[in-house]
Write a protein that holds these residues in place. Sequence first.
Motif, PDB file in Angstrom:
ATOM      1  N   PHE A 143       8.876   5.998  -3.841  1.00  0.00           N
ATOM      2  CA  PHE A 143       8.125   4.844  -4.348  1.00  0.00           C
ATOM      3  C   PHE A 143       7.685   3.922  -3.202  1.00  0.00           C
ATOM      4  N   MET A 144       8.559   3.730  -2.219  1.00  0.00           N
ATOM      5  CA  MET A 144       8.318   2.765  -1.144  1.00  0.00           C
ATOM      6  C   MET A 144       7.495   3.326   0.014  1.00  0.00           C
ATOM      7  N   LYS A 145       7.261   4.620   0.064  1.00  0.00           N
ATOM      8  CA  LYS A 145       6.503   5.204   1.170  1.00  0.00           C
ATOM      9  C   LYS A 145       5.084   4.671   1.213  1.00  0.00           C
ATOM     10  N   VAL A 146       4.645   4.272   2.393  1.00  0.00           N
ATOM     11  CA  VAL A 146       3.253   3.857   2.583  1.00  0.00           C
ATOM     12  C   VAL A 146       2.388   5.104   2.419  1.00  0.00           C
ATOM     13  N   ILE A 147       1.226   4.957   1.779  1.00  0.00           N
ATOM     14  CA  ILE A 147       0.361   6.112   1.544  1.00  0.00           C
ATOM     15  C   ILE A 147       0.018   6.769   2.884  1.00  0.00           C
ATOM     16  N   PRO A 148      -0.097   8.097   2.900  1.00  0.00           N
ATOM     17  CA  PRO A 148      -0.290   8.824   4.163  1.00  0.00           C
ATOM     18  C   PRO A 148      -1.502   8.364   4.980  1.00  0.00           C
ATOM     19  N   MET A 159       0.864  -1.184   0.000  1.00  0.00           N
ATOM     20  CA  MET A 159       0.000   0.000   0.000  1.00  0.00           C
ATOM     21  C   MET A 159       0.902   1.236   0.000  1.00  0.00           C
ATOM     22  N   GLN A 160       1.643   1.377  -1.068  1.00  0.00           N
ATOM     23  CA  GLN A 160       2.685   2.392  -1.136  1.00  0.00           C
ATOM     24  C   GLN A 160       2.469   3.356  -2.288  1.00  0.00           C
ATOM     25  N   MET A 161       3.116   4.491  -2.166  1.00  0.00           N
ATOM     26  CA  MET A 161       2.946   5.597  -3.118  1.00  0.00           C
ATOM     27  C   MET A 161       3.202   5.176  -4.568  1.00  0.00           C
ATOM     28  N   GLY A 162       4.159   4.313  -4.793  1.00  0.00           N
ATOM     29  CA  GLY A 162       4.501   3.920  -6.150  1.00  0.00           C
ATOM     30  C   GLY A 162       3.608   2.843  -6.737  1.00  0.00           C
ATOM     31  N   ILE A 163       2.720   2.257  -5.939  1.00  0.00           N
ATOM     32  CA  ILE A 163       1.889   1.157  -6.428  1.00  0.00           C
ATOM     33  C   ILE A 163       0.409   1.512  -6.469  1.00  0.00           C
TER      34      ILE A 163
END
Length: 187
Positions: free
Chosen positions: A83-88, A14-18
């Motif tokens: 890319f790897m950051k979990v969505i806020p 559930m990450q910014m890049g996906i």
Amino acid sequence: MENKQNTALLVMDMQMGILPMLQSGPANLVGNISKAIVNARHKSIPIIYVVVGFRPGAPEASMNNKSFGAGKERFAKMNMDEFMKVIPELAPQAGDITVTKRRVSSFTGSDLEVVLRAFEIHHLVLTGIATSGVVLSTTREAADKDYRITILSDGCADGDEEVHRVLTTKIFPRQADVYTVEEWCKM
């Protein structure tokens, strides 16, 4: 944190890049996973975030791997931290664990098993995207490793709704209990 249930909630990819790759329904998915996280916190169930990512230049992305090899050049040029950051909306809190994997399954190329052993986890509750990717691969590998598995059907999504339906109603029940987030929260 004491975990009397020997259970962990996995929030996968559930990450910014996906997430932007998911065409439909991310708001419902995010809301459902958020409810599962609140439930896990309330019941003192550890939350483990699993993200996929690569080192600079993506040396882990083999050209022999159809999925990752095709994106190697793109991955090599990306800001992997972003890319790897979990969505806020689902961001980890203090005490949550984040595991980085290098392939589709949450186990492959990560230290997930070490973390699960340290917490004496025997039951995995799975959420994330895509149902036909990380959820399927993690389910299969977890089953082979003798974990008890619960899949939250509306806490997962896939770019192909029919594939999601077939997996959650016909394939996953062979190796896992499948519930909605609401059903799981009531247990």
